[in-house]
Scaffold this active site. Structure first.
Site, PDB file in Angstrom:
ATOM      1  N   HIS A  71      32.180 -21.081 -78.120  1.00 27.94           N
ATOM      2  CA  HIS A  71      32.029 -19.765 -77.487  1.00 27.94           C
ATOM      3  C   HIS A  71      31.630 -19.859 -76.021  1.00 27.94           C
ATOM      4  O   HIS A  71      30.566 -19.394 -75.630  1.00 27.94           O
ATOM      5  CB  HIS A  71      31.058 -18.867 -78.276  1.00 27.94           C
ATOM      6  CG  HIS A  71      29.830 -19.531 -78.829  1.00 27.94           C
ATOM      7  ND1 HIS A  71      28.972 -20.279 -78.064  1.00 27.94           N
ATOM      8  CD2 HIS A  71      29.319 -19.559 -80.084  1.00 27.94           C
ATOM      9  CE1 HIS A  71      27.991 -20.718 -78.824  1.00 27.94           C
ATOM     10  NE2 HIS A  71      28.174 -20.312 -80.052  1.00 27.94           N
TER      11      HIS A  71
ATOM     12  N   ASP B  66      33.483 -16.511 -83.464  1.00 28.59           N
ATOM     13  CA  ASP B  66      32.028 -16.336 -83.538  1.00 28.59           C
ATOM     14  C   ASP B  66      31.676 -14.986 -84.154  1.00 28.59           C
ATOM     15  O   ASP B  66      30.648 -14.397 -83.827  1.00 28.59           O
ATOM     16  CB  ASP B  66      31.359 -16.498 -82.165  1.00 28.59           C
ATOM     17  CG  ASP B  66      29.850 -16.699 -82.287  1.00 28.59           C
ATOM     18  OD1 ASP B  66      29.379 -17.058 -83.384  1.00 28.59           O
ATOM     19  OD2 ASP B  66      29.140 -16.458 -81.286  1.00 28.59           O
TER      20      ASP B  66
HETATM   21  C1  NCD Z   1      25.175 -16.016 -84.416  1.00 33.84           C
HETATM   22  C2  NCD Z   1      24.655 -15.513 -85.753  1.00 33.84           C
HETATM   23  O1  NCD Z   1      24.301 -14.331 -85.839  1.00 33.84           O
HETATM   24  O2  NCD Z   1      24.623 -16.291 -86.713  1.00 33.84           O
HETATM   25  N1  NCD Z   1      24.896 -15.063 -83.399  1.00 33.84           N
HETATM   26  C3  NCD Z   1      25.539 -14.919 -82.223  1.00 33.84           C
HETATM   27  O3  NCD Z   1      25.085 -14.134 -81.396  1.00 33.84           O
HETATM   28  N2  NCD Z   1      26.635 -15.587 -81.954  1.00 33.84           N
HETATM   29  C4  NCD Z   1      24.591 -17.339 -84.114  1.00 33.84           C
HETATM   30  C5  NCD Z   1      25.297 -18.055 -82.996  1.00 33.84           C
HETATM   31  O4  NCD Z   1      26.409 -18.546 -83.175  1.00 33.84           O
HETATM   32  O5  NCD Z   1      24.731 -18.140 -81.906  1.00 33.84           O
HETATM   33 ZN    ZN Z   2      28.248 -18.682 -83.789  1.00 38.38          ZN
END
Ligand code: NCD
Ligand code: ZN
Length: 354
Positions: free
Chosen positions: A183, A256
């Site tokens: 990401h 993500d």
């Molecule tokens: C993810 C989660 O909620 O598990 N949250 C996010 O903001 N992407 C964790 C992560 O991948 O950082």
């Molecule tokens: Zn993530």
């Protein structure tokens, strides 16, 4: 002169190389959204407790598979690819055995306390040098949440500082390690990955191609635009769009998608994570169309990731129709609701058949 947009786009079935599916009732609710869009997904291990052993990964994979083909689970041939959550105590031999046995496709590095459910993450990457040596030897990809956790570093700088302080030296110590910088959100990360060796790749989320940090404060505080790494300035969003539109084979889908119950997002201390699974492919298609780069869409969605992981591309195709549709304001999930990315907005591409 711009080429007119096609009415439909057909590509080989795509994969999601970074997905949070959660567990229990939430898993049952969100899984169909990914299974209808993607053939395979790299499933994140940040459950409570995290997935740290082959046994835990097999049990989690079984829980996912048991839901496929159920009442609304979409494709029965969706394949979850499991990951190991690295800790200071990860045993290199056990990890390698899990990889050899086809249980762990990759391993995930969360710097301790970087994000949701990362308290058990790695406190100092040099503590897992033996693990990284082993992974380099067997060609097992390391998936990196690339943010430093030093509270003295501004949250908008944590990704760029991670590259300088952690990633460069790690790659010097392990030059053959396969690394996916996950990401990515900054110009610095995009240029680091594009300028790196063939062993470095990155995933890009749909939302980081669409929102910038202003979106977090548009008319008030917008919890559903909050994720980690947090969206950055506009120049970074534009750099990410340019990078994916370039057709680089080092970049691929990683949504993500990270669902949290509405009340956990709309709170005095809202959780990080954007639930983008229901709209992911459509949003990516929009971005490639807007950038005049549709010729590179299939590679980004369906070929580059598989090639990096050394897996065959999927058979079969999916089709997106140029058709407007309104993204629901919320979707039922477990005993509550989740708010999808682009809720209440109109998208101009729609996955055929859904
Ligand atoms: C993810 C989660 O909620 O598990 N949250 C996010 O903001 N992407 C964790 C992560 O991948 O950082
Ligand atoms: Zn993530």
């Amino acid at each position: 002169m711009t080429t007119p947009l096609p009415d439909r786009i057909t590509i080989r079935r795509p994969d999601d190389w970074h997905l949070h599916l959660r567990d229990g009732a939430m898993l049952a609710s969100v899984l169909p959204h990914s299974a209808k869009q993607f053939a395979r997904a790299i499933v994140m291990p940040n459950l409570v407790p995290p997935v740290t052993t082959p046994e835990m990964a097999v049990a989690y994979r079984d829980r996912i598979k048991a839901l496929l083909g159920g009442p609304s689970a979409g494709n029965t041939d969706f394949t979850p690819l499991m990951t190991c959550y690295l800790t200071d105590g990860t045993d290199p031999a056990l990890l390698a055995q899990g990889h050899k046995d086809g249980i762990f496709t990759a391993a995930k590095l969360y710097p301790a306390h970087a994000t949701t459910n990362s308290a058990h993450g790695v406190s100092d990457i040099t503590k897992i040098d033996a693990v990284l040596d082993k992974m380099a030897e067997i060609g097992m990809p390391l998936l990196v949440h690339g943010e430093v956790t030093d509270p003295a570093v501004d949250i908008f700088d944590r990704e760029a500082v991670f590259i300088e302080r952690v990633l460069i030296s790690t790659l010097k110590r392990h030059p053959n390690l396969k690394v996916v910088m996950e990401h990515i959100t900054t110009e610095e990360a995009a240029s680091f990955v594009l300028g790196g060796g063939a062993n470095i790749a990155a995933t890009v989320t749909p939302h980081h191609l669409v929102i910038n940090r202003n979106s977090l404060f548009a008319g008030g505080l917008r919890p559903h635009a909050y994720c980690l790494p947090v969206a950055k300035r506009e120049k970074h969003r534009l750099a990410l769009r340019k990078a994916v539109a370039s057709g680089s084979a080092k970049l691929f889908i990683g949504t993500d998608s990270a669902p949290h119950a509405r009340e956990a997002k709309e709170s005095g201390c809202g959780c990080a994570g954007i639930f983008c699974a229901p709209t992911a492919l459509e949003v990516y298609a929009t971005v490639f169309a807007e950038e005049g780069a549709l010729e590179h869409f299939e590679a980004f969605a369906s070929l580059n990731g598989a090639a990096f992981y050394g897996l065959p591309p999927n058979t079969g195709t999916v089709t997106l129709l140029r058709e407007r549709w309104l993204v629901p304001e919320s979707l039922p999930a477990a005993d509550t609701t989740v708010v999808p990315f682009m809720a209440g907005q109109t998208l101009s591409w729609k996955l055929n058949g859904f």
